[in-house]
Design a protein around this motif. Structure first.
Motif, short mmCIF file in Angstrom:
data_model
loop_
_atom_site.label_atom_id
_atom_site.label_comp_id
_atom_site.label_asym_id
_atom_site.label_seq_id
_atom_site.Cartn_x
_atom_site.Cartn_y
_atom_site.Cartn_z
N PHE A 11 2.99 -2.46 4.98
CA PHE A 11 2.01 -2.90 4.01
C PHE A 11 1.63 -4.34 4.28
N ALA A 12 0.37 -4.64 4.27
CA ALA A 12 -0.11 -6.01 4.38
C ALA A 12 -0.63 -6.41 3.01
N VAL A 13 0.17 -7.17 2.29
CA VAL A 13 -0.14 -7.48 0.90
C VAL A 13 -1.41 -8.32 0.79
N ALA A 14 -1.62 -9.26 1.67
CA ALA A 14 -2.80 -10.12 1.57
C ALA A 14 -4.07 -9.37 1.91
N ASN A 15 -3.97 -8.24 2.59
CA ASN A 15 -5.15 -7.46 2.98
C ASN A 15 -5.25 -6.19 2.15
N TYR A 16 -5.11 -6.29 0.85
CA TYR A 16 -5.21 -5.13 -0.01
C TYR A 16 -6.55 -4.44 0.24
N CYS A 17 -6.50 -3.17 0.55
CA CYS A 17 -7.68 -2.37 0.87
C CYS A 17 -8.43 -2.95 2.07
N TYR A 18 -7.75 -3.67 2.91
CA TYR A 18 -8.32 -4.25 4.12
C TYR A 18 -9.51 -5.16 3.83
N VAL A 19 -9.52 -5.74 2.67
CA VAL A 19 -10.53 -6.73 2.35
C VAL A 19 -9.89 -8.09 2.56
N TYR A 20 -10.48 -8.88 3.42
CA TYR A 20 -9.95 -10.19 3.71
C TYR A 20 -10.51 -11.18 2.70
N VAL A 21 -9.64 -11.77 1.93
CA VAL A 21 -10.07 -12.76 0.95
C VAL A 21 -9.81 -14.13 1.54
N SER A 22 -10.87 -14.83 1.81
CA SER A 22 -10.79 -16.14 2.43
C SER A 22 -10.49 -17.19 1.38
N SER A 24 -10.67 -20.37 2.25
CA SER A 24 -11.24 -21.58 2.85
C SER A 24 -12.29 -22.18 1.92
N MET A 25 -13.00 -23.16 2.41
CA MET A 25 -13.99 -23.84 1.59
C MET A 25 -15.13 -22.90 1.18
N THR A 26 -15.43 -21.89 1.98
CA THR A 26 -16.52 -20.98 1.61
C THR A 26 -16.08 -20.02 0.52
N ASP A 27 -14.80 -19.68 0.46
CA ASP A 27 -14.24 -18.82 -0.59
C ASP A 27 -15.04 -17.53 -0.72
N ARG A 28 -15.11 -16.75 0.34
CA ARG A 28 -15.89 -15.52 0.38
C ARG A 28 -14.97 -14.32 0.59
N ILE A 29 -15.42 -13.19 0.10
CA ILE A 29 -14.74 -11.92 0.32
C ILE A 29 -15.47 -11.24 1.45
N LYS A 30 -14.72 -10.77 2.46
CA LYS A 30 -15.33 -10.19 3.65
C LYS A 30 -14.81 -8.78 3.88
N HIS A 31 -15.69 -7.93 4.38
CA HIS A 31 -15.31 -6.55 4.70
C HIS A 31 -16.15 -6.07 5.88
N SER A 93 -19.50 -13.78 -2.45
CA SER A 93 -18.73 -14.90 -2.98
C SER A 93 -17.78 -14.40 -4.06
N ARG A 94 -16.78 -15.19 -4.35
CA ARG A 94 -15.85 -14.82 -5.41
C ARG A 94 -16.57 -14.75 -6.76
N GLN A 95 -17.55 -15.59 -6.94
CA GLN A 95 -18.31 -15.58 -8.18
C GLN A 95 -19.05 -14.26 -8.34
N VAL A 96 -19.63 -13.76 -7.28
CA VAL A 96 -20.32 -12.47 -7.31
C VAL A 96 -19.33 -11.34 -7.59
N ALA A 97 -18.17 -11.39 -6.95
CA ALA A 97 -17.16 -10.36 -7.18
C ALA A 97 -16.67 -10.38 -8.63
N ASN A 98 -16.45 -11.56 -9.17
CA ASN A 98 -16.01 -11.67 -10.56
C ASN A 98 -17.08 -11.17 -11.52
N ARG A 99 -18.34 -11.48 -11.23
CA ARG A 99 -19.45 -11.02 -12.07
C ARG A 99 -19.54 -9.49 -12.04
N ALA A 100 -19.38 -8.90 -10.86
CA ALA A 100 -19.44 -7.45 -10.74
C ALA A 100 -18.29 -6.79 -11.50
#
Length: 160
Positions: A11-22, A24-31, A93-100
């Protein structure tokens, strides 16, 4: 990233559902995904969302693992640089993910629980309160559907 093994599964805990949560300064969710369809200002990307168990060797024999394909609509100014079948990274962005999450789960939960308690308090009947809570979600999701154009402007994805 924290990696651990349990029951012959890794199990890769930081990659839950293989979504890489950055972080870094951009703070973006990537898939990562593959482009399925392209129109003038619209790109449809297919992503495969998997649970951590889906990568396990015995996942085919286990009912706990799951894998879902999702189609993501990405609106961009110029889609001429993309090709069908091209592998891309979809970002939000994390803001978009939180809004969704708020629109899809948070507010409906509050509406359901609020109506449930109000109707229970007024009638004292748990069955009526439960049905009223469920029925109260119909107008909520109808409003979401009616305002989907406005919502899509504020909840949008990009291609990296």
């Amino acid at each position: 990233m924290l990696i651990y093994s349990q029951n012959n599964c890794i199990f890769a805990v930081a990659n839950y559902c293989y979504v890489y949560v950055s972080r870094s300064m951009t703070d973006r969710i990537k898939h990562s995904g593959i482009i399925e369809n392209i129109s003038e200002r619209h790109v449809v990307v297919r992503i495969v969302q998997t649970s951590a168990c889906a990568a396990c060797k015995v996942a085919g024999h286990c009912h706990a693992s799951e894998m879902k394909e999702k189609l993501i609509d990405v609106f961009c100014a110029d889609s001429s640089g993309y090709k069908v079948g091209q592998q891309v990274v979809v970002t939000a962005s994390r803001q978009v993910a939180n809004r969704a999450l708020l629109l899809g789960f948070g507010l409906p939960f509050l509406v359901l629980v609020g109506v449930l308690f109000i109707v229970l308090r007024l009638t004292g009947d748990e069955g009526v309160a439960a049905l009223s809570g469920l029925v109260s979600l119909v107008p909520y999701y109808l409003l979401l559907w009616l305002f989907r154009g406005r919502i899509s402007e504020r909840v949008s994805f990009g291609i990296e």
